[in-house]
Design an enzyme around this catalytic site. Structure first.
Site, PDB file in Angstrom:
ATOM      1  N   ASP A   1     -10.816   2.817   4.846  1.00  0.00           N
ATOM      2  CA  ASP A   1     -11.202   1.431   4.592  1.00  0.00           C
ATOM      3  C   ASP A   1     -12.682   1.282   4.315  1.00  0.00           C
ATOM      4  O   ASP A   1     -13.142   0.239   3.859  1.00  0.00           O
ATOM      5  CB  ASP A   1     -10.905   0.639   5.874  1.00  0.00           C
ATOM      6  CG  ASP A   1      -9.928  -0.487   5.620  1.00  0.00           C
ATOM      7  OD1 ASP A   1      -9.443  -1.054   6.588  1.00  0.00           O
ATOM      8  OD2 ASP A   1      -9.672  -0.797   4.450  1.00  0.00           O
TER       9      ASP A   1
ATOM     10  N   GLN B   1      -4.981  -2.129  10.031  1.00  0.00           N
ATOM     11  CA  GLN B   1      -4.908  -3.465   9.414  1.00  0.00           C
ATOM     12  C   GLN B   1      -5.558  -4.495  10.340  1.00  0.00           C
ATOM     13  O   GLN B   1      -5.249  -4.571  11.528  1.00  0.00           O
ATOM     14  CB  GLN B   1      -3.439  -3.810   9.167  1.00  0.00           C
ATOM     15  CG  GLN B   1      -3.210  -5.016   8.310  1.00  0.00           C
ATOM     16  CD  GLN B   1      -3.433  -4.771   6.802  1.00  0.00           C
ATOM     17  OE1 GLN B   1      -3.700  -3.645   6.384  1.00  0.00           O
ATOM     18  NE2 GLN B   1      -3.347  -5.826   6.026  1.00  0.00           N
TER      19      GLN B   1
ATOM     20  N   LYS C   1       0.843  -1.217   0.000  1.00  0.00           N
ATOM     21  CA  LYS C   1       0.000   0.000   0.000  1.00  0.00           C
ATOM     22  C   LYS C   1       0.864   1.247   0.000  1.00  0.00           C
ATOM     23  O   LYS C   1       0.597   2.217  -0.700  1.00  0.00           O
ATOM     24  CB  LYS C   1      -0.957  -0.027   1.210  1.00  0.00           C
ATOM     25  CG  LYS C   1      -2.018  -1.119   1.090  1.00  0.00           C
ATOM     26  CD  LYS C   1      -2.793  -1.352   2.386  1.00  0.00           C
ATOM     27  CE  LYS C   1      -3.785  -2.500   2.180  1.00  0.00           C
ATOM     28  NZ  LYS C   1      -4.451  -2.919   3.420  1.00  0.00           N
TER      29      LYS C   1
HETATM   30  N1  LIG Z   1      -8.379  -2.995   7.633  1.00  0.00           N
HETATM   31  C1  LIG Z   1      -8.019  -3.868   6.669  1.00  0.00           C
HETATM   32  N2  LIG Z   1      -8.271  -3.575   5.388  1.00  0.00           N
HETATM   33  C2  LIG Z   1      -7.884  -4.434   4.387  1.00  0.00           C
HETATM   34  O1  LIG Z   1      -8.137  -4.156   3.195  1.00  0.00           O
HETATM   35  C3  LIG Z   1      -7.205  -5.627   4.732  1.00  0.00           C
HETATM   36  C4  LIG Z   1      -6.986  -5.903   6.078  1.00  0.00           C
HETATM   37  N3  LIG Z   1      -7.383  -5.012   7.034  1.00  0.00           N
HETATM   38  N4  LIG Z   1      -6.363  -7.034   6.470  1.00  0.00           N
HETATM   39  C5  LIG Z   1      -5.801  -7.945   5.480  1.00  0.00           C
HETATM   40  C6  LIG Z   1      -6.573  -7.918   4.192  1.00  0.00           C
HETATM   41  C7  LIG Z   1      -5.818  -8.515   3.011  1.00  0.00           C
HETATM   42  N5  LIG Z   1      -5.708  -7.418   2.082  1.00  0.00           N
HETATM   43  C8  LIG Z   1      -5.012  -7.510   0.876  1.00  0.00           C
HETATM   44  C9  LIG Z   1      -4.687  -6.372   0.163  1.00  0.00           C
HETATM   45  C10 LIG Z   1      -3.957  -6.457  -1.021  1.00  0.00           C
HETATM   46  C11 LIG Z   1      -3.527  -7.688  -1.472  1.00  0.00           C
HETATM   47  C12 LIG Z   1      -2.718  -7.744  -2.711  1.00  0.00           C
HETATM   48  O2  LIG Z   1      -2.446  -6.742  -3.353  1.00  0.00           O
HETATM   49  N6  LIG Z   1      -2.269  -8.954  -3.103  1.00  0.00           N
HETATM   50  C13 LIG Z   1      -1.469  -9.125  -4.300  1.00  0.00           C
HETATM   51  C14 LIG Z   1      -0.322 -10.066  -3.956  1.00  0.00           C
HETATM   52  C15 LIG Z   1       0.596  -9.411  -2.953  1.00  0.00           C
HETATM   53  C16 LIG Z   1       1.597  -8.564  -3.717  1.00  0.00           C
HETATM   54  O3  LIG Z   1       2.309  -9.209  -4.482  1.00  0.00           O
HETATM   55  O4  LIG Z   1       1.612  -7.344  -3.564  1.00  0.00           O
HETATM   56  C17 LIG Z   1      -2.333  -9.747  -5.407  1.00  0.00           C
HETATM   57  O5  LIG Z   1      -3.401 -10.321  -5.083  1.00  0.00           O
HETATM   58  O6  LIG Z   1      -1.949  -9.617  -6.581  1.00  0.00           O
HETATM   59  C18 LIG Z   1      -3.855  -8.836  -0.785  1.00  0.00           C
HETATM   60  C19 LIG Z   1      -4.612  -8.744   0.395  1.00  0.00           C
HETATM   61  C20 LIG Z   1      -6.278  -6.291   2.582  1.00  0.00           C
HETATM   62  N7  LIG Z   1      -6.755  -6.510   3.781  1.00  0.00           N
END
Ligand SMILES: Nc1nc(=O)c2c([nH]1)NC[C@@H]1CN(c3ccc(C(=O)N[C@@H](CCC(=O)O)C(=O)O)cc3)C=[N+]21
Length: 297
Positions: A120, A97, A53
């Site tokens: 969020d 998070q 992020k």
């Molecule tokens: N308050 C809160 N808000 C959230 O939005 C939140 C959270 N807590 N806790 C955890 C989860 C998980 N989450 C992800 C965000 C981006 C990828 C992401 O970008 N993943 C990449 C792979 C990782 C990378 O390579 O950067 C993809 O799917 O291509 C994954 C998971 C947001 N979360």
């Protein structure tokens, strides 16, 4: 038949380039949006997402305010950090998070956030607005992953009007709020929310036009359960140990063979994840525009 790909990576890149123009307009008025993140503990997955992020912010010229806190922080000390971010003018919006360590009161923390700084879209006031308002565009942030799913489908010209959507998983960041978005008049889908208490999940899967797998159960959704041509969004991200290499890796909720039956499939990684991050950036830019009195719709 092999599923068409819902390309979250490319779609997120398009959204970021649109946001770059809006950030340029804000900067011409002397305003630089700032994204804050609060990360408690040292879960490697959460560190990966928070780092990603902040990388996105750097690429777009959004300020980053990063608060990484010890896993044993007290409720009182965490609340002090929330109060600081609420009062910090450089922080346009921020996220905490989730999940937080079990000794902390997650609801009390989310409620303590200033609703206008909730990047969020998970603050009770902002979720409440989603419950109360079925028809109009909202002047408050939408939850990132649910909104990322909506945007991913729309930008692939997929419309859910009249479709049966099965959401699997009732977590607060995805499953629970997603139905609120999809049942709005602008989308008009019919949503079933399945969870660990659901009896006979295959019966629901067999009639679902759209399946959103957000249970955090690796490989749970397989080809033979799906309606041919179904639109499948693989949201779950679970750290598992690779049986061949013995190393930790991320696993989605959808088995590889689903691509043979599904009409559309979001890859994981490369699907909903990047969209979640793009929607977070969009919420921060919108908050800056709102605070600057720029009409955004
Ligand atoms: N308050 C809160 N808000 C959230 O939005 C939140 C959270 N807590 N806790 C955890 C989860 C998980 N989450 C992800 C965000 C981006 C990828 C992401 O970008 N993943 C990449 C792979 C990782 C990378 O390579 O950067 C993809 O799917 O291509 C994954 C998971 C947001 N979360």
């Amino acid at each position: 038949m092999s599923a068409q790909i819902l390309d979250g990576k490319a779609t997120a890149a398009t959204i970021r380039s649109e946001l770059a123009d809006r950030i340029g307009a804000l900067k011409s008025k002397g305003i630089t949006p700032g994204l804050g993140t609060v990360l408690v503990g040292d879960d490697p997955g959460s560190h990966t997402y928070v780092t990603a992020k902040h990388r996105d912010c750097e690429q777009l010229g959004i300020n980053s305010i990063r608060r990484d806190l010890p896993g044993d922080i007290t409720q009182e000390d965490l609340e002090k950090v929330i109060d600081e971010l609420n009062d910090d003018d450089a922080t346009t919006g921020y996220i905490v998070q989730l999940p937080l360590p079990p000794h902390l009161d997650e609801h009390a923390i989310l409620e303590r956030m200033a609703p206008g700084k909730d990047a969020d879209g998970l603050h009770p006031t902002n979720l409440g607005k989603l419950v109360l308002n079925v028809k109009d565009r909202l002047d408050s942030p939408l939850p990132c992953t649910p909104n990322g799913i909506v945007e991913l489908l729309l930008r692939h010209d997929i419309h859910l009007k009249g479709k049966n959507v099965l959401v699997v998983g009732r977590g607060v960041t995805v499953g629970r709020p997603l139905g609120l978005l999809l049942t709005r008049k602008s989308i008009n889908a019919t949503v079933t929310l399945a969870h660990t208490g659901t009896v006979d999940l295959p019966r629901h899967l067999a009639v679902a036009d759209v399946v959103v797998a957000a249970a955090g159960m690796p490989g749970m959704i397989t080809a033979e359960q799906l309606k041919p041509g179904a639109i499948v969004l693989d949201v779950g991200v679970t750290r598992v140990i690779d049986s061949d290499t013995g190393k930790a890796k991320l696993s989605g909720d959808v088995a590889k063979d689903a691509a043979e039956v599904a009409g559309w499939l979001s890859p994981n990684p490369g699907g909903v994840g990047p969209m979640t991050r793009a929607m977070l950036l969009s919420n921060v830019v919108e908050a800056a525009e709102r605070q600057a009195g720029i009409s955004i719709r």
